[in-house]
Design a protein around this motif. Sequence first.
Motif, PDB file in Angstrom:
ATOM      1  N   THR A   1     -14.167   5.549  -3.510  1.00 52.18           N
ATOM      2  CA  THR A   1     -14.525   3.898  -4.133  1.00 52.18           C
ATOM      3  C   THR A   1     -13.141   3.159  -3.894  1.00 52.18           C
ATOM      4  O   THR A   1     -12.345   3.331  -4.628  1.00 52.18           O
ATOM      5  CB  THR A   1     -14.830   4.087  -5.752  1.00 52.18           C
ATOM      6  N   LEU A   2     -13.533   2.193  -2.976  1.00 52.76           N
ATOM      7  CA  LEU A   2     -12.177   1.531  -2.596  1.00 52.76           C
ATOM      8  C   LEU A   2     -11.685   0.553  -3.642  1.00 52.76           C
ATOM      9  O   LEU A   2     -10.595   0.271  -3.603  1.00 52.76           O
ATOM     10  CB  LEU A   2     -12.448   0.703  -1.191  1.00 52.76           C
ATOM     11  N   SER A   3     -12.396   0.312  -4.497  1.00 50.23           N
ATOM     12  CA  SER A   3     -11.873  -0.820  -5.790  1.00 50.23           C
ATOM     13  C   SER A   3     -10.869   0.073  -6.511  1.00 50.23           C
ATOM     14  O   SER A   3     -10.231  -0.663  -7.265  1.00 50.23           O
ATOM     15  CB  SER A   3     -13.024  -1.255  -6.250  1.00 50.23           C
ATOM     16  N   PHE A   4     -10.799   1.395  -6.382  1.00 48.88           N
ATOM     17  CA  PHE A   4      -9.773   2.085  -7.055  1.00 48.88           C
ATOM     18  C   PHE A   4      -8.324   1.920  -6.599  1.00 48.88           C
ATOM     19  O   PHE A   4      -7.550   2.224  -6.928  1.00 48.88           O
ATOM     20  CB  PHE A   4     -10.362   3.771  -7.240  1.00 48.88           C
ATOM     21  N   TYR A   5      -8.336   1.562  -5.277  1.00 46.21           N
ATOM     22  CA  TYR A   5      -7.072   1.571  -4.475  1.00 46.21           C
ATOM     23  C   TYR A   5      -6.526   0.258  -4.139  1.00 46.21           C
ATOM     24  O   TYR A   5      -7.410  -0.617  -3.504  1.00 46.21           O
ATOM     25  CB  TYR A   5      -7.568   2.306  -2.970  1.00 46.21           C
ATOM     26  N   ALA A   6      -5.354   0.237  -4.218  1.00 39.94           N
ATOM     27  CA  ALA A   6      -4.430  -1.032  -3.612  1.00 39.94           C
ATOM     28  C   ALA A   6      -4.608  -0.800  -2.156  1.00 39.94           C
ATOM     29  O   ALA A   6      -4.517   0.449  -1.722  1.00 39.94           O
ATOM     30  CB  ALA A   6      -3.139  -1.066  -4.072  1.00 39.94           C
ATOM     31  N   MET A   7      -4.674  -1.944  -1.411  1.00 43.44           N
ATOM     32  CA  MET A   7      -4.438  -1.927  -0.151  1.00 43.44           C
ATOM     33  C   MET A   7      -3.449  -2.706   0.586  1.00 43.44           C
ATOM     34  O   MET A   7      -3.006  -3.643  -0.056  1.00 43.44           O
ATOM     35  CB  MET A   7      -5.929  -2.219   0.824  1.00 43.44           C
ATOM     36  N   ALA A   8      -2.983  -2.331   1.626  1.00 38.48           N
ATOM     37  CA  ALA A   8      -1.815  -3.083   2.441  1.00 38.48           C
ATOM     38  C   ALA A   8      -1.821  -2.937   3.772  1.00 38.48           C
ATOM     39  O   ALA A   8      -2.478  -2.112   4.513  1.00 38.48           O
ATOM     40  CB  ALA A   8      -0.560  -2.484   1.560  1.00 38.48           C
ATOM     41  N   TRP A   9      -0.976  -3.916   4.578  1.00 39.78           N
ATOM     42  CA  TRP A   9      -0.593  -3.748   5.881  1.00 39.78           C
ATOM     43  C   TRP A   9       0.849  -3.774   6.089  1.00 39.78           C
ATOM     44  O   TRP A   9       1.506  -4.342   5.293  1.00 39.78           O
ATOM     45  CB  TRP A   9      -1.133  -4.917   6.518  1.00 39.78           C
ATOM     46  N   PHE A  10       1.196  -2.482   7.018  1.00 42.86           N
ATOM     47  CA  PHE A  10       2.612  -2.463   7.358  1.00 42.86           C
ATOM     48  C   PHE A  10       2.571  -2.693   8.830  1.00 42.86           C
ATOM     49  O   PHE A  10       1.711  -2.733   9.470  1.00 42.86           O
ATOM     50  CB  PHE A  10       3.157  -1.357   6.803  1.00 42.86           C
ATOM     51  N   ARG A  11       3.895  -2.829   9.401  1.00 51.56           N
ATOM     52  CA  ARG A  11       4.009  -3.145  10.725  1.00 51.56           C
ATOM     53  C   ARG A  11       5.144  -2.311  11.057  1.00 51.56           C
ATOM     54  O   ARG A  11       6.217  -2.346  10.470  1.00 51.56           O
ATOM     55  CB  ARG A  11       3.860  -4.438  11.156  1.00 51.56           C
ATOM     56  N   GLN A  12       5.334  -1.942  12.435  1.00 52.63           N
ATOM     57  CA  GLN A  12       6.309  -1.096  13.090  1.00 52.63           C
ATOM     58  C   GLN A  12       6.798  -1.581  14.429  1.00 52.63           C
ATOM     59  O   GLN A  12       5.782  -1.499  15.250  1.00 52.63           O
ATOM     60  CB  GLN A  12       6.020   0.154  12.555  1.00 52.63           C
TER      61      GLN A  12
ATOM     62  N   GLU B   1       7.823  -2.138   8.202  1.00 50.67           N
ATOM     63  CA  GLU B   1       7.849  -2.963   7.727  1.00 50.67           C
ATOM     64  C   GLU B   1       6.496  -3.280   6.634  1.00 50.67           C
ATOM     65  O   GLU B   1       5.658  -3.579   7.335  1.00 50.67           O
ATOM     66  CB  GLU B   1       8.377  -4.233   8.591  1.00 50.67           C
ATOM     67  N   PHE B   2       6.762  -3.725   5.323  1.00 49.92           N
ATOM     68  CA  PHE B   2       5.799  -4.221   4.528  1.00 49.92           C
ATOM     69  C   PHE B   2       5.294  -5.742   5.143  1.00 49.92           C
ATOM     70  O   PHE B   2       6.157  -6.526   5.521  1.00 49.92           O
ATOM     71  CB  PHE B   2       6.285  -4.387   3.230  1.00 49.92           C
ATOM     72  N   VAL B   3       4.011  -6.013   5.151  1.00 51.73           N
ATOM     73  CA  VAL B   3       3.552  -7.247   5.437  1.00 51.73           C
ATOM     74  C   VAL B   3       2.725  -7.922   4.431  1.00 51.73           C
ATOM     75  O   VAL B   3       3.047  -9.143   4.045  1.00 51.73           O
ATOM     76  CB  VAL B   3       2.336  -7.107   6.697  1.00 51.73           C
ATOM     77  N   ALA B   4       1.609  -7.345   3.905  1.00 49.02           N
ATOM     78  CA  ALA B   4       1.090  -7.779   2.953  1.00 49.02           C
ATOM     79  C   ALA B   4       0.203  -6.731   2.191  1.00 49.02           C
ATOM     80  O   ALA B   4      -0.013  -5.625   2.375  1.00 49.02           O
ATOM     81  CB  ALA B   4       0.016  -9.002   3.318  1.00 49.02           C
ATOM     82  N   ALA B   5      -0.117  -6.900   0.762  1.00 51.84           N
ATOM     83  CA  ALA B   5      -0.799  -6.112  -0.376  1.00 51.84           C
ATOM     84  C   ALA B   5      -1.857  -6.931  -0.962  1.00 51.84           C
ATOM     85  O   ALA B   5      -1.531  -8.025  -1.289  1.00 51.84           O
ATOM     86  CB  ALA B   5       0.206  -5.341  -0.893  1.00 51.84           C
ATOM     87  N   ILE B   6      -2.581  -5.944  -1.446  1.00 47.74           N
ATOM     88  CA  ILE B   6      -3.648  -6.687  -2.115  1.00 47.74           C
ATOM     89  C   ILE B   6      -4.285  -5.690  -3.460  1.00 47.74           C
ATOM     90  O   ILE B   6      -4.349  -4.390  -3.041  1.00 47.74           O
ATOM     91  CB  ILE B   6      -4.898  -7.118  -1.429  1.00 47.74           C
ATOM     92  N   SER B   7      -4.325  -6.115  -4.677  1.00 51.48           N
ATOM     93  CA  SER B   7      -4.759  -5.058  -5.651  1.00 51.48           C
ATOM     94  C   SER B   7      -6.140  -4.658  -5.568  1.00 51.48           C
ATOM     95  O   SER B   7      -6.850  -5.164  -4.708  1.00 51.48           O
ATOM     96  CB  SER B   7      -4.555  -5.694  -6.976  1.00 51.48           C
TER      97      SER B   7
END
Length: 123
Positions: free
Chosen positions: A28-39, A46-52
């Motif tokens: 259930t994806l609403s249980f999870y924070a999601m983020a983008w990283f890049r390398q 490297e951290f790019v962005a995150a959403i609760s």
Amino acid sequence: QVQLVESGGGSVQAGGSLRLSCAASGGTLSFYAMAWFRQVPGKEREFVAAISGSGGWTIYADSVKGRFTISRNNAKNTGVYLQMNNLKPEDTAVYYCAAGRTTGRYSHYYDYWGQGTQVTVSS
């Protein structure tokens, strides 16, 4: 077990735009924070962005603030997106999607990772 698959990467000229997608399944994806990283090869991820989990809180790296937008669609339970505008050559990297229990900038907050998608920006 959450599975993540990124798509939408490619090659673009400086000033152009790309939209990355991260398809998620297995939870259930609403249980999870999601983020983008890049390398970039030879450098740390490297951290790019995150959403609760609710989508109500977002954070960005200073280098992308005002150019990138992270979003999610919990209603469809489908994953997370990264709209990238005004791309610069220094944005060139492999971009990874991640899911975890805590929203934040640190990779150890995230338990699940995709395989990555390449973004190349030429000058």
